[in-house]
Scaffold this motif. Structure first.
Motif, PDB file in Angstrom:
ATOM      1  N   GLU A 141       0.816  -1.214   0.000  1.00 25.92           N
ATOM      2  CA  GLU A 141       0.000   0.000   0.000  1.00 25.92           C
ATOM      3  C   GLU A 141       0.851   1.265   0.000  1.00 25.92           C
ATOM      4  N   HIS A 142       2.042   1.176   0.595  1.00 21.46           N
ATOM      5  CA  HIS A 142       2.951   2.317   0.551  1.00 21.46           C
ATOM      6  C   HIS A 142       3.532   2.499  -0.850  1.00 21.46           C
ATOM      7  N   ARG A 182       2.112   1.844  -3.527  1.00 24.83           N
ATOM      8  CA  ARG A 182       1.069   2.411  -4.376  1.00 24.83           C
ATOM      9  C   ARG A 182       0.818   3.884  -4.080  1.00 24.83           C
ATOM     10  N   SER A 183       1.294   4.348  -2.950  1.00 21.71           N
ATOM     11  CA  SER A 183       1.015   5.711  -2.519  1.00 21.71           C
ATOM     12  C   SER A 183       1.806   6.722  -3.334  1.00 21.71           C
ATOM     13  N   ARG A 184       1.204   7.881  -3.558  1.00 19.89           N
ATOM     14  CA  ARG A 184       1.903   8.957  -4.264  1.00 19.89           C
ATOM     15  C   ARG A 184       2.979   9.606  -3.399  1.00 19.89           C
ATOM     16  N   ARG A 185       3.092   9.182  -2.166  1.00 14.56           N
ATOM     17  CA  ARG A 185       4.210   9.627  -1.331  1.00 14.56           C
ATOM     18  C   ARG A 185       5.467   8.811  -1.605  1.00 14.56           C
ATOM     19  N   TRP A 232       5.871   5.934  -4.688  1.00 12.50           N
ATOM     20  CA  TRP A 232       6.273   5.515  -6.029  1.00 12.50           C
ATOM     21  C   TRP A 232       6.778   6.658  -6.901  1.00 12.50           C
ATOM     22  N   GLN A 258      10.005  10.988   3.075  1.00 15.90           N
ATOM     23  CA  GLN A 258       8.765  10.394   2.577  1.00 15.90           C
ATOM     24  C   GLN A 258       8.591   8.939   3.013  1.00 15.90           C
ATOM     25  N   PRO A 309       7.793   5.543   5.118  1.00 17.09           N
ATOM     26  CA  PRO A 309       6.760   5.249   6.120  1.00 17.09           C
ATOM     27  C   PRO A 309       7.322   5.296   7.532  1.00 17.09           C
ATOM     28  N   THR A 369       4.376  14.065   2.768  1.00 17.02           N
ATOM     29  CA  THR A 369       3.857  13.433   3.964  1.00 17.02           C
ATOM     30  C   THR A 369       3.118  14.477   4.812  1.00 17.02           C
TER      31      THR A 369
END
Length: 480
Positions: A280-281, A283-286, A288, A409, A411, A473
């Motif tokens: 899910e990370h 896939r995040s715009r933060r 990829w 950026q 997680p 973020t």
């Protein structure tokens, strides 16, 4: 100014869920000592990357090997570095930054000793693989700086460390050539061993021990293995594609292997409690767009500075007809020297105005500068000035902000995950860029060089587009 990952909006130390309690930031002499120790650690990597290149012909003669076989001295080093950056960075979340960094430096010293004493090419290559682990020193250093320094000085300190990634003042390759000419290639590894040993001692004395791991649980070794195999397939696929052709059987086999093991990696990450990085990370715009921007920026600009312009400058017919040493002195050293100054200033500026806006500014200026080179490829001094300016725009702004975003950026539950992946993206992008433009530059005509430059411009423009997709973020609201 952005809020640090280890402070709230008021600057108060805090810890996120799953993280250890973060200590107050180091200040003054302690902060300077930390930066100096980490800097020595990354210098150990950079010397392994740059001092060895001029000695490759002498290694081939001494070990009775062909130049084709000796080329693995560099390719295996960078491949090991890409894998190590991902694995050891994430491992430091579980075992602690200091312990992992000391392990990396210790293995690097063992590998350097093997290289210095190597009686044959296989032993030398084994040593180079161990030396490649030192690539993780960069990613771990970035995370340590973010965790142990205040937001006020983090950007500048990160810029200081990033500056070494462009070369140690631009003189390390020249020094490697001198040692090889006068004392043989083993003298290079002896010098690097001294630096590595000093770095290990300094890190042991200066870097604070971790109170407890940042992430509880187990290291995702299955995911690490799948991603490592995928990176190996991807790297060799690009290598075979650029030399043998993109539709050849081995190239296609490596491409299929990369797709299969990336799919295996994704499947493993969905099923493990503490993944290398959660899907899910990714896939995040933060996340990829940062990785995509890194790959595309390196693919576009690195190939121009380190391949197309160098080949053009040594071409006696369509280019400038320079010797190898003069070509390096004019078209490699200035950008590296300028980057040493520009990177810390870029980090300082990005820490105050935002990492994402400064990245976009740097990419716009890189596209403009590459366009100037493509318009005037036969004007030696215009090309010289443009490449030197890239020391500010590329070595300074782009590389520093990409490394900064890799940290800021990432997680919260896996703060070293994105720096590791971003480090692998650096290596892959550099190799991909040369592979893409090499067939055009190999024509040794102005048309061929111009085509290679235009391709690089287009890829760098795509990097700018990818950067527009980055979402900051939550604790960096001033980034846009």
């Amino acid at each position: 100014m952005r809020a640090s990952m280890n402070t709230d909006s008021a600057g108060t130390p805090r810890s996120a869920p799953g993280e250890r309690h973060l200590l107050p930031p180091l200040e003054g002499a302690k902060a300077a000592a930390l930066v100096a120790a980490l800097l020595l650690g990354v210098i150990a990597y950079q010397l392994n990357a740059s001092m060895v290149t001029p000695a490759l012909p002498e290694m081939a003669r001494t070990l009775n090997s062909s130049l084709g076989a000796i080329s693995h001295v560099s390719s295996l080093f960078f491949l090991a570095g890409a894998i190590a950056g991902v694995v050891f960075s994430r491992l430091s979340d579980f075992t602690g930054r200091r312990k992992t960094l000391l392990t990396v430096l210790g293995l690097t010293c063992v590998g350097t000793l093997l290289c210095a004493l190597a009686p044959s090419l296989p032993v030398l290559l084994a040593g180079r693989v161990l030396q490649g682990l030192s690539s993780a020193a960069f990613q771990i250093a970035y995370v340590i700086l973010n965790e142990r320094l205040s937001a006020r000085v983090f950007g500048t300190a990160l810029g200081v460390v990033t500056a070494i990634n462009g070369g140690v003042g631009g003189l390390d390759g020249y020094l490697g050539g001198l040692l090889s000419d006068h004392l043989g290639f083993r003298a290079i590894f002896a010098a690097i061993l001294l630096v590595g040993a000093a770095a290990t001692v300094c890190v042991a004395m200066v870097v604070p021990a971790d109170a407890r791991p940042v992430t509880r649980g187990r290291m995702d070794w299955w995911g690490s293995a799948a991603l490592s195999i995928a990176l190996v397939c991807l790297t060799y696929g690009v290598s075979h594609g650029s030399t043998d052709g993109w539709t050849r059987p081995w190239t296609l086999a490596y491409a299929i292997g990369a797709v299969v093991f990336f799919a295996v990696f994704a499947a493993v990450e969905r099923r493990t409690a503490t993944p290398l990085i959660a899907i899910e990370h990714l896939r995040s715009r933060r996340i990829w767009p940062v990785i995509a921007t890194t790959v595309l920026a390196l693919t576009g600009v690195f190939a121009v500075i380190n391949f197309t312009v160098i080949v053009l400058s040594q071409d006696a017919h369509a280019g400038f007809g320079l010797t190898a040493s003069r070509s390096a002195l004019l078209y490699l050293t200035p950008a590296a020297v300028i980057g040493v100054v520009a990177a810390p200033l870029s980090g300082w500026l990005a820490g105050r105005t935002g990492w994402i806006p400064m990245l976009r500014v740097g990419l716009v200026l890189c596209v403009a500068t590459l366009t100037l080179i493509a318009v005037f490829p036969q004007h030696r001094w215009i090309v010289f000035a443009a490449v030197a300016v890239l020391g500010v725009f590329y070595n300074g702004l782009v590389l520093t902000t990409l490394n900064g975003l890799g940290v800021t950026q990432s997680p919260k539950e896996a703060p070293a995950a994105l720096p590791g992946l971003n480090g692998a993206a650096f290596g892959f992008g550099a190799g991909l860029g040369i592979g893409v433009v090499a067939p055009f530059a190999a024509d040794a005509t102005i048309g061929g060089y111009t085509a290679a430059l235009c391709i690089s411009i287009g890829i760098t423009a795509l990097a700018l587009v990818a950067s527009l997709c980055i979402v900051p973020t939550p604790d960096q609201p001033d980034q846009e």
